[in-house]
Design a protein around this motif. Structure first.
Motif, PDB file in Angstrom:
ATOM      1  N   LYS A  62       0.837  -1.206   0.000  1.00  0.00           N
ATOM      2  CA  LYS A  62       0.000   0.000   0.000  1.00  0.00           C
ATOM      3  C   LYS A  62       0.871   1.256   0.000  1.00  0.00           C
ATOM      4  CE  LYS A  62      -3.874   0.017   2.290  1.00  0.00           C
ATOM      5  NZ  LYS A  62      -4.892   0.121   3.381  1.00  0.00           N
ATOM      6  N   ASP A  63       1.937   1.246   0.789  1.00  0.00           N
ATOM      7  CA  ASP A  63       2.897   2.360   0.771  1.00  0.00           C
ATOM      8  C   ASP A  63       3.439   2.553  -0.645  1.00  0.00           C
ATOM      9  OD1 ASP A  63       2.591   2.583   3.481  1.00  0.00           O
ATOM     10  OD2 ASP A  63       4.648   2.002   3.995  1.00  0.00           O
ATOM     11  N   TRP A  64       3.797   1.449  -1.260  1.00  0.00           N
ATOM     12  CA  TRP A  64       4.409   1.470  -2.586  1.00  0.00           C
ATOM     13  C   TRP A  64       3.441   2.033  -3.628  1.00  0.00           C
ATOM     14  CZ3 TRP A  64       8.410   2.049  -5.237  1.00  0.00           C
ATOM     15  CH2 TRP A  64       8.636   1.480  -6.494  1.00  0.00           C
ATOM     16  N   ARG A  95       4.019   5.768  -5.568  1.00  0.00           N
ATOM     17  CA  ARG A  95       4.114   5.927  -7.020  1.00  0.00           C
ATOM     18  C   ARG A  95       3.165   7.014  -7.529  1.00  0.00           C
ATOM     19  NH1 ARG A  95       3.202   0.055  -9.149  1.00  0.00           N
ATOM     20  NH2 ARG A  95       2.075  -0.076  -7.180  1.00  0.00           N
ATOM     21  N   SER A  96       1.960   7.051  -6.972  1.00  0.00           N
ATOM     22  CA  SER A  96       1.000   8.075  -7.403  1.00  0.00           C
ATOM     23  C   SER A  96       1.442   9.473  -6.978  1.00  0.00           C
ATOM     24  CB  SER A  96      -0.385   7.771  -6.822  1.00  0.00           C
ATOM     25  OG  SER A  96      -0.899   6.569  -7.351  1.00  0.00           O
ATOM     26  N   LYS A 106      -8.755   4.118   0.366  1.00  0.00           N
ATOM     27  CA  LYS A 106      -7.845   3.150   1.001  1.00  0.00           C
ATOM     28  C   LYS A 106      -6.578   3.809   1.553  1.00  0.00           C
ATOM     29  CE  LYS A 106      -5.991   1.864  -3.548  1.00  0.00           C
ATOM     30  NZ  LYS A 106      -5.806   0.743  -4.495  1.00  0.00           N
ATOM     31  N   PHE A 107      -6.324   5.075   1.131  1.00  0.00           N
ATOM     32  CA  PHE A 107      -5.133   5.779   1.608  1.00  0.00           C
ATOM     33  C   PHE A 107      -5.455   6.842   2.662  1.00  0.00           C
ATOM     34  CE2 PHE A 107      -3.817   4.890  -2.975  1.00  0.00           C
ATOM     35  CZ  PHE A 107      -3.066   3.774  -2.646  1.00  0.00           C
ATOM     36  N   LEU A 158       2.810   9.363   3.981  1.00  0.00           N
ATOM     37  CA  LEU A 158       4.221   9.056   3.744  1.00  0.00           C
ATOM     38  C   LEU A 158       5.058  10.229   4.251  1.00  0.00           C
ATOM     39  CD1 LEU A 158       3.853   7.592   0.130  1.00  0.00           C
ATOM     40  CD2 LEU A 158       4.037   6.319   2.281  1.00  0.00           C
ATOM     41  N   SER A 159       5.431  10.160   5.508  1.00  0.00           N
ATOM     42  CA  SER A 159       6.083  11.299   6.167  1.00  0.00           C
ATOM     43  C   SER A 159       7.451  11.629   5.588  1.00  0.00           C
ATOM     44  CB  SER A 159       6.209  11.031   7.669  1.00  0.00           C
ATOM     45  OG  SER A 159       6.955   9.846   7.907  1.00  0.00           O
TER      46      SER A 159
END
Length: 206
Positions: free
Chosen positions: A78-80, A84-85, A154-155, A160-161
């Protein structure tokens, strides 16, 4: 120095260049690597800006590196996916900034009646500025799409600090505080008015 000595040094320099260039192009492969080649000069000349646009466009087209080389910590899929977005959004925002900078180099801002003798040159410059701003609109649409993708349900609770400034950009796009379309549309309208004013000039204008 003897002629043949100079010639030998020149040939060595060419060989070094030929060996170094392929290795450089081989290693600069991924988005993250191309992005690192982007840099803002204290005083940006058109060539500097076009160089940045080149690296940013290469970054957009390139593949992502392995997640362990990402520009922030990636713990799971999910981080990945969000990374990317957000990265694609950020690249497009930087392309907007650079196109606006480049357009600003050609954009006179305001046209006066005494500019009549320079009408053709000014029209040419305004066309170049207009082209840059229109490119900015394209990248804005792309940036918005990626921001929306990175803001899916979902995010909602994922931040993402390590790339907080990119997260802030995403939030500003989503809440409407960052709207390049409004800015660019205003500039394009002004350019259209300036072009119309210049085209209406004749030998009696000045």
């Amino acid at each position: 120095m003897h002629f043949f000595g100079k010639k030998r040094i020149f040939l060595i320099a060419i060989l070094v260049f030929l060996f170094i260039l392929p290795s450089f192009s081989y290693f600069v492969t991924y988005k993250e690597q191309y992005y690192r080649l982007f840099h803002v000069h204290y005083q940006q000349y058109p060539d500097d800006i076009m160089e940045n646009i080149y690296w940013l466009e290469k970054a957009v087209a390139a593949d992502f590196s392995n997640p362990k080389y990402a520009l922030t910590k990636i713990d799971d899929e999910k981080d990945w996916e969000k990374y990317r977005s957000v990265f694609m959004m950020h690249l497009n925002l930087k392309l907007i900034e650079q196109h606006l900078r480049l357009g600003g180099k050609y954009d006179k801002g305001k046209v006066y009646f005494y500019d009549a003798p320079f009408r053709e040159a000014l029209l040419f410059e305004l066309e170049r500025a207009e082209s840059c701003y229109q490119a900015g609109l394209y990248y804005w649409r792309e940036a918005k799409l990626w921001a929306e993708k990175a803001s899916e349900k979902k995010f909602y609770f994922l931040n993402l600090s390590g790339i907080q400034n990119w997260e802030d950009e995403r939030e500003r796009i989503i809440n409407g505080k960052l709207n390049y379309e409004k800015i660019i549309t205003r500039e394009l309208k002004r350019i259209a008015e300036n072009k119309a004013y210049l085209l209406a000039m004749d030998e009696n204008t000045y």
